[in-house]
Design an enzyme around this catalytic site. Structure first.
Site, PDB file in Angstrom:
ATOM      1  N   GLY A  14       6.247  18.690  10.407  1.00  0.00           N
ATOM      2  CA  GLY A  14       4.825  18.553  10.102  1.00  0.00           C
ATOM      3  C   GLY A  14       3.907  18.720  11.307  1.00  0.00           C
ATOM      4  O   GLY A  14       4.149  19.535  12.205  1.00  0.00           O
ATOM      5  N   VAL A  65       8.543   3.462  15.424  1.00  0.00           N
ATOM      6  CA  VAL A  65       7.341   3.035  16.165  1.00  0.00           C
ATOM      7  C   VAL A  65       6.853   1.641  15.782  1.00  0.00           C
ATOM      8  O   VAL A  65       6.026   1.059  16.489  1.00  0.00           O
ATOM      9  CB  VAL A  65       6.177   4.047  16.032  1.00  0.00           C
ATOM     10  N   ASN A  91       1.552   9.944  16.732  1.00  0.00           N
ATOM     11  CA  ASN A  91       1.293  10.784  15.551  1.00  0.00           C
ATOM     12  C   ASN A  91       1.915  10.234  14.267  1.00  0.00           C
ATOM     13  O   ASN A  91       1.412  10.491  13.176  1.00  0.00           O
ATOM     14  CB  ASN A  91       1.849  12.189  15.841  1.00  0.00           C
ATOM     15  N   TYR A 163      -4.324   3.021   3.126  1.00  0.00           N
ATOM     16  CA  TYR A 163      -4.146   4.140   4.065  1.00  0.00           C
ATOM     17  C   TYR A 163      -5.446   4.345   4.850  1.00  0.00           C
ATOM     18  O   TYR A 163      -5.440   4.439   6.074  1.00  0.00           O
ATOM     19  CB  TYR A 163      -3.762   5.409   3.283  1.00  0.00           C
ATOM     20  N   LYS A 167      -6.253   3.895   8.964  1.00  0.00           N
ATOM     21  CA  LYS A 167      -6.748   4.986   9.811  1.00  0.00           C
ATOM     22  C   LYS A 167      -8.117   4.650  10.429  1.00  0.00           C
ATOM     23  O   LYS A 167      -8.410   5.062  11.546  1.00  0.00           O
ATOM     24  CB  LYS A 167      -6.811   6.297   9.006  1.00  0.00           C
ATOM     25  N   PRO A 193      -6.996  14.908  10.912  1.00  0.00           N
ATOM     26  CA  PRO A 193      -6.728  16.074  10.061  1.00  0.00           C
ATOM     27  C   PRO A 193      -7.317  15.878   8.663  1.00  0.00           C
ATOM     28  O   PRO A 193      -7.636  14.759   8.244  1.00  0.00           O
ATOM     29  CB  PRO A 193      -5.193  16.120  10.004  1.00  0.00           C
ATOM     30  N   ILE A 195      -6.684  18.158   4.870  1.00  0.00           N
ATOM     31  CA  ILE A 195      -5.636  18.327   3.858  1.00  0.00           C
ATOM     32  C   ILE A 195      -4.626  19.332   4.420  1.00  0.00           C
ATOM     33  O   ILE A 195      -4.845  20.543   4.380  1.00  0.00           O
ATOM     34  CB  ILE A 195      -6.240  18.844   2.533  1.00  0.00           C
TER      35      ILE A 195
HETATM   36  P1  NAD Z   1       5.018  14.070   7.706  1.00  0.00           P
HETATM   37  O1  NAD Z   1       5.441  13.060   6.710  1.00  0.00           O
HETATM   38  O2  NAD Z   1       5.543  15.458   7.600  1.00  0.00           O
HETATM   39  O3  NAD Z   1       5.314  13.578   9.206  1.00  0.00           O
HETATM   40  C1  NAD Z   1       5.224  12.233   9.586  1.00  0.00           C
HETATM   41  C2  NAD Z   1       6.435  11.931  10.444  1.00  0.00           C
HETATM   42  O4  NAD Z   1       6.325  10.583  10.915  1.00  0.00           O
HETATM   43  C3  NAD Z   1       7.743  12.030   9.638  1.00  0.00           C
HETATM   44  O5  NAD Z   1       8.665  12.862  10.294  1.00  0.00           O
HETATM   45  C4  NAD Z   1       8.201  10.577   9.564  1.00  0.00           C
HETATM   46  O6  NAD Z   1       9.614  10.415   9.519  1.00  0.00           O
HETATM   47  C5  NAD Z   1       7.619  10.006  10.842  1.00  0.00           C
HETATM   48  N1  NAD Z   1       7.548   8.553  10.792  1.00  0.00           N
HETATM   49  C6  NAD Z   1       7.164   7.772   9.751  1.00  0.00           C
HETATM   50  N2  NAD Z   1       7.312   6.471  10.052  1.00  0.00           N
HETATM   51  C7  NAD Z   1       7.804   6.429  11.323  1.00  0.00           C
HETATM   52  C8  NAD Z   1       8.184   5.378  12.188  1.00  0.00           C
HETATM   53  N3  NAD Z   1       8.092   4.105  11.780  1.00  0.00           N
HETATM   54  N4  NAD Z   1       8.626   5.686  13.423  1.00  0.00           N
HETATM   55  C9  NAD Z   1       8.741   6.982  13.831  1.00  0.00           C
HETATM   56  N5  NAD Z   1       8.409   8.024  13.033  1.00  0.00           N
HETATM   57  C10 NAD Z   1       7.955   7.745  11.804  1.00  0.00           C
HETATM   58  O7  NAD Z   1       3.438  14.056   7.634  1.00  0.00           O
HETATM   59  P2  NAD Z   1       2.314  14.779   8.511  1.00  0.00           P
HETATM   60  O8  NAD Z   1       1.334  15.281   7.552  1.00  0.00           O
HETATM   61  O9  NAD Z   1       2.888  15.662   9.542  1.00  0.00           O
HETATM   62  O10 NAD Z   1       1.673  13.475   9.190  1.00  0.00           O
HETATM   63  C11 NAD Z   1       1.507  13.302  10.596  1.00  0.00           C
HETATM   64  C12 NAD Z   1       0.310  12.398  10.823  1.00  0.00           C
HETATM   65  O11 NAD Z   1      -0.863  13.056  10.320  1.00  0.00           O
HETATM   66  C13 NAD Z   1       0.377  11.059  10.095  1.00  0.00           C
HETATM   67  O12 NAD Z   1      -0.114  10.028  10.938  1.00  0.00           O
HETATM   68  C14 NAD Z   1      -0.553  11.262   8.916  1.00  0.00           C
HETATM   69  O13 NAD Z   1      -1.077  10.041   8.442  1.00  0.00           O
HETATM   70  C15 NAD Z   1      -1.590  12.148   9.524  1.00  0.00           C
HETATM   71  N6  NAD Z   1      -2.414  12.905   8.590  1.00  0.00           N
HETATM   72  C16 NAD Z   1      -1.840  13.819   7.747  1.00  0.00           C
HETATM   73  C17 NAD Z   1      -2.662  14.521   6.887  1.00  0.00           C
HETATM   74  C18 NAD Z   1      -2.111  15.541   5.934  1.00  0.00           C
HETATM   75  O14 NAD Z   1      -2.890  16.064   5.135  1.00  0.00           O
HETATM   76  N7  NAD Z   1      -0.850  15.874   5.954  1.00  0.00           N
HETATM   77  C19 NAD Z   1      -4.034  14.292   6.864  1.00  0.00           C
HETATM   78  C20 NAD Z   1      -4.572  13.360   7.740  1.00  0.00           C
HETATM   79  C21 NAD Z   1      -3.754  12.663   8.607  1.00  0.00           C
END
Ligand code: NAD
Length: 269
Positions: A14, A65, A91, A163, A167, A193, A195
Site C-alpha cells: 500500500g 507499532v 504510516n 477512525y 486521525k 491521503p 481515497i
Molecule cells: P494497507 O492496509 O494496505 O496498509 C496498512 C499497513 O499497516 C498494512 O500492511 C498493515 O499490516 C500495517 N499495520 C496495521 N497495523 C499495524 C501494527 N499494529 N503494526 C505495524 N503495522 C501495522 O492500507 P493503506 O491504505 O496503505 O494505509 C496506510 C495508511 O494510510 C494508514 O494509516 C491509513 O489509515 C492511511 N490512509 C489510507 C487511505 C486510503 O484510502 N487507503 C486514506 C487515508 C489514510
C-alpha cells in the site's frame, strides 16, 4: 555521501510500500516494517529493493507499532544495521466502517491503539533516538518525523467515527510535537491521503457497499468520481511521491506542524 536512513511502518504494501520505494530511489537506506502476518510481503520488498538499489539498501523488521518495546527494538535494529536514524514515517493504520452506535468499546480501543498510540510510540521513540544522536550531519535533508492522518482529520464522513477521531488525534499531536521538537531541529508533519486504492479501501468499499446497497468495487468508483476534483481513485504513488520525494527532503526544511492533504481535491483547507 551523507548517510540517510528511514523507517516506514506498515510498509509491506500500500501507501507505506510506495513511500519506502521512493525513499530508496532518493538514496535512503530503508527499514521496511509490518506485523508478522505480512512477513512475506516485507521479505519480498526488501529483496527487491536490495537487488534494484544495491545490497544493504533495505532491511525488514517485524514489529507491532502498538507495542512500545517493539517500536524501540525496531529503531534499535535499524540504527545498528543501517546507521543513525534520520526519518521516521509512522504510516501503519487500520480502518473500520460502521454506524457509531454499532461500534463497541473494544473497537474504539483497538482503533486508537494502532492509529494513535502506534503513532505516539513512533514519534516519541524516534525523537529520543534523534536527540541522542545529536545534530544531523551537514548536507543531510535533516531529521524528519511524519505521521499518517487522512482527509477524515479535516472533514467528517459518516460511518467512520472512531477512525476519524484517531486521525484528528494524529493531526493534533503532529502540531504540538512540531512545536516541542523544533529546538532539536526535528521537523514533524503529517500527510492526509484521500481515497487510495489499497487493501484498506477494498475493505471500506465492501462495508460501505453492504450498508449502502452497492456491488463490490462500485463504492470506490462512485466516491472518487463524485467527490474528487481530479476525478479518479488515488494510487499509492500519489502519496508516496509527495511524502518520500518532498516531505522527507531538504526542500521541506521550513515546513513543520502541517498535515499535507494529498487527495486530488476532496478537502480544501
Ligand atoms: P494497507 O492496509 O494496505 O496498509 C496498512 C499497513 O499497516 C498494512 O500492511 C498493515 O499490516 C500495517 N499495520 C496495521 N497495523 C499495524 C501494527 N499494529 N503494526 C505495524 N503495522 C501495522 O492500507 P493503506 O491504505 O496503505 O494505509 C496506510 C495508511 O494510510 C494508514 O494509516 C491509513 O489509515 C492511511 N490512509 C489510507 C487511505 C486510503 O484510502 N487507503 C486514506 C487515508 C489514510
Amino acid at each position: 555521501m551523507v548517510k540517510r536512513t528511514a523507517i516506514v511502518t506498515g510498509s509491506s504494501r500500500g501507501i507505506g510500500e510506495s513511500i519506502v520505494r521512493r525513499l530508496a530511489q532518493e538514496g535512503y537506506k530503508v527499514t521496511v516494517n509490518d506485523v508478522s502476518a505480512n512477513k512475506t510481503g516485507i521479505d519480498n520488498l526488501v529483496s527487491e529493493l536490495n537487488s534494484t538499489h544495491g545490497e544493504g539498501t533495505a532491511i525488514g523488521v517485524v514489529a507491532d507499532v502498538t507495542s512500545p518495546s517493539d517500536v524501540q527494538n525496531l529503531i534499535k535494529e535499524s540504527v545498528e544495521k543501517l546507521g543513525p536514524l534520520t526519518v521516521m514515517v509512522a504510516n501503519a493504520g487500520i480502518a473500520q466502517v460502521a454506524p457509531a452506535l454499532d461500534i463497541s468499546d473494544d473497537d474504539v480501543h483497538k482503533m486508537f491503539e494502532v492509529n494513535f498510540f502506534g503513532v505516539w510510540n513512533c514519534y516519541t521513540h524516534a525523537a529520543r533516538q534523534m536527540i541522542k544522536q545529536g545534530p544531523v550531519e551537514e548536507g543531510s535533508s535533516g531529521y524528519k518525523i511524519l505521521g499518517c492522518a487522512s482527509i477524515v482529520a479535516f472533514k467528517p464522513f459518516p460511518l467512520l467515527s472512531h477512525y476519524s477521531a484517531s486521525k484528528w488525534a494524529v493531526r493534533g499531536l503532529t502540531q504540538v510535537f512540531a512545536m516541542e521538537m523544533a529546538k532539536h531541529k526535528i521537523n514533524v508533519n503529517a500527510y492526509a491521503p484521500g481515497i487510495v486504492g489499497t487493501a484498506m479501501w477494498d475493505l471500506i468499499d465492501e462495508k460501505l457497499g453492504e450498508i449502502e446497497g452497492r456491488p463490490r468495487g462500485e463504492t470506490v468508483k462512485k466516491y472518487s468520481s463524485e467527490l474528487t476534483a481530479l476525478g479518479r481513485v488515488s494510487v499509492p504513488d500519489d502519496v508516496g511521491n509527495v511524502v518520500g520525494g518532498f516531505m522527507c527532503s531538504k526542500d521541506a526544511e521550513f515546513v513543520t506542524g502541517q498535515t499535507m492533504v494529498i487527495d486530488g481535491g476532496i478537502v480544501f483547507t
